[in-house]
Motif scaffolding. Sequence first.
Motif, PDB file in Angstrom:
ATOM      1  N   GLN A  40      11.889   4.430 -13.756  1.00  0.00           N
ATOM      2  CA  GLN A  40      12.530   3.164 -13.424  1.00  0.00           C
ATOM      3  C   GLN A  40      11.578   2.178 -12.759  1.00  0.00           C
ATOM      4  OE1 GLN A  40      16.080   5.478 -11.574  1.00  0.00           O
ATOM      5  NE2 GLN A  40      16.838   3.414 -11.975  1.00  0.00           N
ATOM      6  N   VAL A  41      10.484   2.701 -12.245  1.00  0.00           N
ATOM      7  CA  VAL A  41       9.526   1.869 -11.518  1.00  0.00           C
ATOM      8  C   VAL A  41       8.156   2.024 -12.162  1.00  0.00           C
ATOM      9  CG1 VAL A  41       8.483   1.379  -9.282  1.00  0.00           C
ATOM     10  CG2 VAL A  41      10.832   2.252  -9.396  1.00  0.00           C
ATOM     11  N   GLU A  42       7.503   0.898 -12.371  1.00  0.00           N
ATOM     12  CA  GLU A  42       6.149   0.932 -12.912  1.00  0.00           C
ATOM     13  C   GLU A  42       5.159   0.754 -11.776  1.00  0.00           C
ATOM     14  OE1 GLU A  42       3.635  -0.881 -16.665  1.00  0.00           O
ATOM     15  OE2 GLU A  42       5.714  -1.484 -16.295  1.00  0.00           O
ATOM     16  N   PHE A  43       4.197   1.649 -11.702  1.00  0.00           N
ATOM     17  CA  PHE A  43       3.219   1.613 -10.617  1.00  0.00           C
ATOM     18  C   PHE A  43       1.841   1.226 -11.146  1.00  0.00           C
ATOM     19  CE2 PHE A  43       6.355   4.721  -9.093  1.00  0.00           C
ATOM     20  CZ  PHE A  43       6.601   4.240  -7.818  1.00  0.00           C
ATOM     21  N   TYR A  44       1.147   0.397 -10.374  1.00  0.00           N
ATOM     22  CA  TYR A  44      -0.269   0.145 -10.579  1.00  0.00           C
ATOM     23  C   TYR A  44      -0.950   0.530  -9.275  1.00  0.00           C
ATOM     24  CZ  TYR A  44       0.735  -2.440 -14.853  1.00  0.00           C
ATOM     25  OH  TYR A  44       1.141  -2.789 -16.119  1.00  0.00           O
ATOM     26  N   SER A  45      -1.548   1.708  -9.268  1.00  0.00           N
ATOM     27  CA  SER A  45      -2.137   2.198  -8.027  1.00  0.00           C
ATOM     28  C   SER A  45      -3.393   1.416  -7.681  1.00  0.00           C
ATOM     29  CB  SER A  45      -2.477   3.688  -8.141  1.00  0.00           C
ATOM     30  OG  SER A  45      -3.605   3.871  -8.978  1.00  0.00           O
ATOM     31  N   ILE A  79       2.578  -2.636  -6.906  1.00  0.00           N
ATOM     32  CA  ILE A  79       1.143  -2.794  -7.108  1.00  0.00           C
ATOM     33  C   ILE A  79       0.401  -2.498  -5.806  1.00  0.00           C
ATOM     34  CG2 ILE A  79      -0.681  -4.423  -7.784  1.00  0.00           C
ATOM     35  CD1 ILE A  79       1.869  -6.007  -9.069  1.00  0.00           C
ATOM     36  N   GLY A  80      -0.512  -1.529  -5.848  1.00  0.00           N
ATOM     37  CA  GLY A  80      -1.379  -1.288  -4.712  1.00  0.00           C
ATOM     38  C   GLY A  80      -1.218   0.001  -3.940  1.00  0.00           C
ATOM     39  N   PRO A  81      -0.177   0.827  -4.214  1.00  0.00           N
ATOM     40  CA  PRO A  81      -0.081   2.063  -3.425  1.00  0.00           C
ATOM     41  C   PRO A  81      -1.139   3.076  -3.848  1.00  0.00           C
ATOM     42  CG  PRO A  81       1.622   2.039  -5.103  1.00  0.00           C
ATOM     43  CD  PRO A  81       0.938   0.689  -5.160  1.00  0.00           C
ATOM     44  N   SER A  82      -1.353   4.053  -2.997  1.00  0.00           N
ATOM     45  CA  SER A  82      -2.306   5.113  -3.331  1.00  0.00           C
ATOM     46  C   SER A  82      -1.693   6.069  -4.340  1.00  0.00           C
ATOM     47  CB  SER A  82      -2.708   5.876  -2.071  1.00  0.00           C
ATOM     48  OG  SER A  82      -1.607   6.638  -1.590  1.00  0.00           O
ATOM     49  N   GLU A  83      -2.548   6.735  -5.092  1.00  0.00           N
ATOM     50  CA  GLU A  83      -2.087   7.720  -6.079  1.00  0.00           C
ATOM     51  C   GLU A  83      -1.267   8.822  -5.402  1.00  0.00           C
ATOM     52  OE1 GLU A  83      -2.405   7.607  -9.262  1.00  0.00           O
ATOM     53  OE2 GLU A  83      -4.128   6.359  -9.774  1.00  0.00           O
ATOM     54  N   GLN A  84      -1.719   9.229  -4.228  1.00  0.00           N
ATOM     55  CA  GLN A  84      -1.047  10.313  -3.518  1.00  0.00           C
ATOM     56  C   GLN A  84       0.385   9.932  -3.162  1.00  0.00           C
ATOM     57  OE1 GLN A  84      -3.054  11.534   0.038  1.00  0.00           O
ATOM     58  NE2 GLN A  84      -1.626  13.195   0.493  1.00  0.00           N
ATOM     59  N   LEU A  85       0.593   8.707  -2.697  1.00  0.00           N
ATOM     60  CA  LEU A  85       1.939   8.279  -2.318  1.00  0.00           C
ATOM     61  C   LEU A  85       2.827   8.084  -3.533  1.00  0.00           C
ATOM     62  CD1 LEU A  85       1.156   5.780   0.579  1.00  0.00           C
ATOM     63  CD2 LEU A  85       2.191   8.051   0.759  1.00  0.00           C
ATOM     64  N   ILE A  86       2.254   7.652  -4.635  1.00  0.00           N
ATOM     65  CA  ILE A  86       3.041   7.508  -5.869  1.00  0.00           C
ATOM     66  C   ILE A  86       3.584   8.862  -6.311  1.00  0.00           C
ATOM     67  CG2 ILE A  86       2.912   6.956  -8.329  1.00  0.00           C
ATOM     68  CD1 ILE A  86       0.888   4.756  -7.579  1.00  0.00           C
ATOM     69  N   LYS A  87       2.782   9.907  -6.158  1.00  0.00           N
ATOM     70  CA  LYS A  87       3.215  11.256  -6.555  1.00  0.00           C
ATOM     71  C   LYS A  87       4.380  11.754  -5.715  1.00  0.00           C
ATOM     72  CE  LYS A  87      -1.338  12.655  -8.263  1.00  0.00           C
ATOM     73  NZ  LYS A  87      -2.541  13.511  -8.024  1.00  0.00           N
ATOM     74  N   SER A  88       4.558  11.175  -4.530  1.00  0.00           N
ATOM     75  CA  SER A  88       5.643  11.622  -3.655  1.00  0.00           C
ATOM     76  C   SER A  88       6.980  10.989  -3.985  1.00  0.00           C
ATOM     77  CB  SER A  88       5.292  11.319  -2.185  1.00  0.00           C
ATOM     78  OG  SER A  88       5.306   9.922  -1.937  1.00  0.00           O
ATOM     79  N   VAL A  89       6.984  10.022  -4.909  1.00  0.00           N
ATOM     80  CA  VAL A  89       8.236   9.353  -5.290  1.00  0.00           C
ATOM     81  C   VAL A  89       9.111  10.333  -6.067  1.00  0.00           C
ATOM     82  CG1 VAL A  89       9.228   7.483  -6.687  1.00  0.00           C
ATOM     83  CG2 VAL A  89       7.177   7.080  -5.317  1.00  0.00           C
ATOM     84  N   HIS A 123       0.828  -1.216   0.000  1.00  0.00           N
ATOM     85  CA  HIS A 123       0.000   0.000   0.000  1.00  0.00           C
ATOM     86  C   HIS A 123       0.855   1.256   0.000  1.00  0.00           C
ATOM     87  CE1 HIS A 123      -3.674   2.203   0.336  1.00  0.00           C
ATOM     88  NE2 HIS A 123      -3.414   2.702   1.517  1.00  0.00           N
ATOM     89  N   HIS A 124       2.180   1.090   0.172  1.00  0.00           N
ATOM     90  CA  HIS A 124       3.124   2.206   0.179  1.00  0.00           C
ATOM     91  C   HIS A 124       4.246   1.908  -0.812  1.00  0.00           C
ATOM     92  CE1 HIS A 124       1.293   1.570   4.160  1.00  0.00           C
ATOM     93  NE2 HIS A 124       1.166   2.883   4.195  1.00  0.00           N
ATOM     94  N   PRO A 125       4.747   2.901  -1.526  1.00  0.00           N
ATOM     95  CA  PRO A 125       5.828   2.633  -2.488  1.00  0.00           C
ATOM     96  C   PRO A 125       7.151   2.238  -1.842  1.00  0.00           C
ATOM     97  CG  PRO A 125       4.713   4.713  -2.984  1.00  0.00           C
ATOM     98  CD  PRO A 125       4.238   4.283  -1.631  1.00  0.00           C
ATOM     99  N   ASP A 126       7.330   2.557  -0.549  1.00  0.00           N
ATOM    100  CA  ASP A 126       8.588   2.273   0.167  1.00  0.00           C
ATOM    101  C   ASP A 126       9.784   2.877  -0.562  1.00  0.00           C
ATOM    102  OD1 ASP A 126       7.124   0.985   2.059  1.00  0.00           O
ATOM    103  OD2 ASP A 126       7.785  -1.042   1.573  1.00  0.00           O
TER     104      ASP A 126
END
Length: 260
Positions: free
Chosen positions: A142-147, A125-135, A90-93
């Motif tokens: 380099q990283v593919e996200f599926y929110s 896979i699974g993080p929130s859109e908001q947390l993805i924006k903080s990366v 749930h978090h990009p870490d």
Amino acid sequence: MNKPIVIMNFTGVYDYESFSHNPKFAWIDCTHLQGVECYCDKDGASALKKVIENYPAEGIHFIDSGNYHYLTKFWTDKIHQPFSLIVFDHHPDMQPPLFKEMISCGSWVEDVIKTNPFLKKVIIIGPSEQLIKSVAPQYQNQVEFYSEQSLEQDTTWKKFSAEVISTPIYISVDKDVLNPQSAATNWDQGSFTLEELEQLLSIILKHEQTIGIDICGECPATLNIFEEEKEAQLDSAANKELLKFFLSTQSHAFQQAFKK
């Protein structure tokens, strides 16, 4: 070498989860280690690498709460061939580390990207859109996200189903990607059901060669014994279901390890 099922016990929570009470599982007692909770210092990292040195990246590793998710880096450091890392969380870490000399549960993915020459691709896979924006911007390519939100759309499911991964994979699952009815964790949680998580995993496992797997997201002890028992039963059931699911897709050696 056989592919073991490993229990890394930091908090004592697995003592209360019945799924883990299988004599064929390899238990690693980590309760005595210092400098390893959330942030792992140099001495803690050295101690952890020593306790896992005789176990391969191949296998299924239960690594306690999300506070120890950075252990995925230590397990994948054992991989010496091109591979891709698939993370359900749930978090990009991928937060900037507060202490550059330490690895943390919130920044370990970035550490893997920076230090592992065999890593070719990361899918989270699974993080929130908001947390993805903080990366940090330098990692966006380099990283593919599926929110979590995007997977509610049919077009994203189709894209995910068509994902091409040209290397063997290592899978890391943090149960905080699940809803509170499916698992109890010590971090804020997502909305996936176990069935939805397994559907996503099935898409990957159907086409890809899996090197190893780890699972975290246990809920450490509280002062409320009745709440602890409820949480332990919930997490034990989730772990048992995920373990059976993974065993059904893996080799005969894995399946024999699970049978008493």
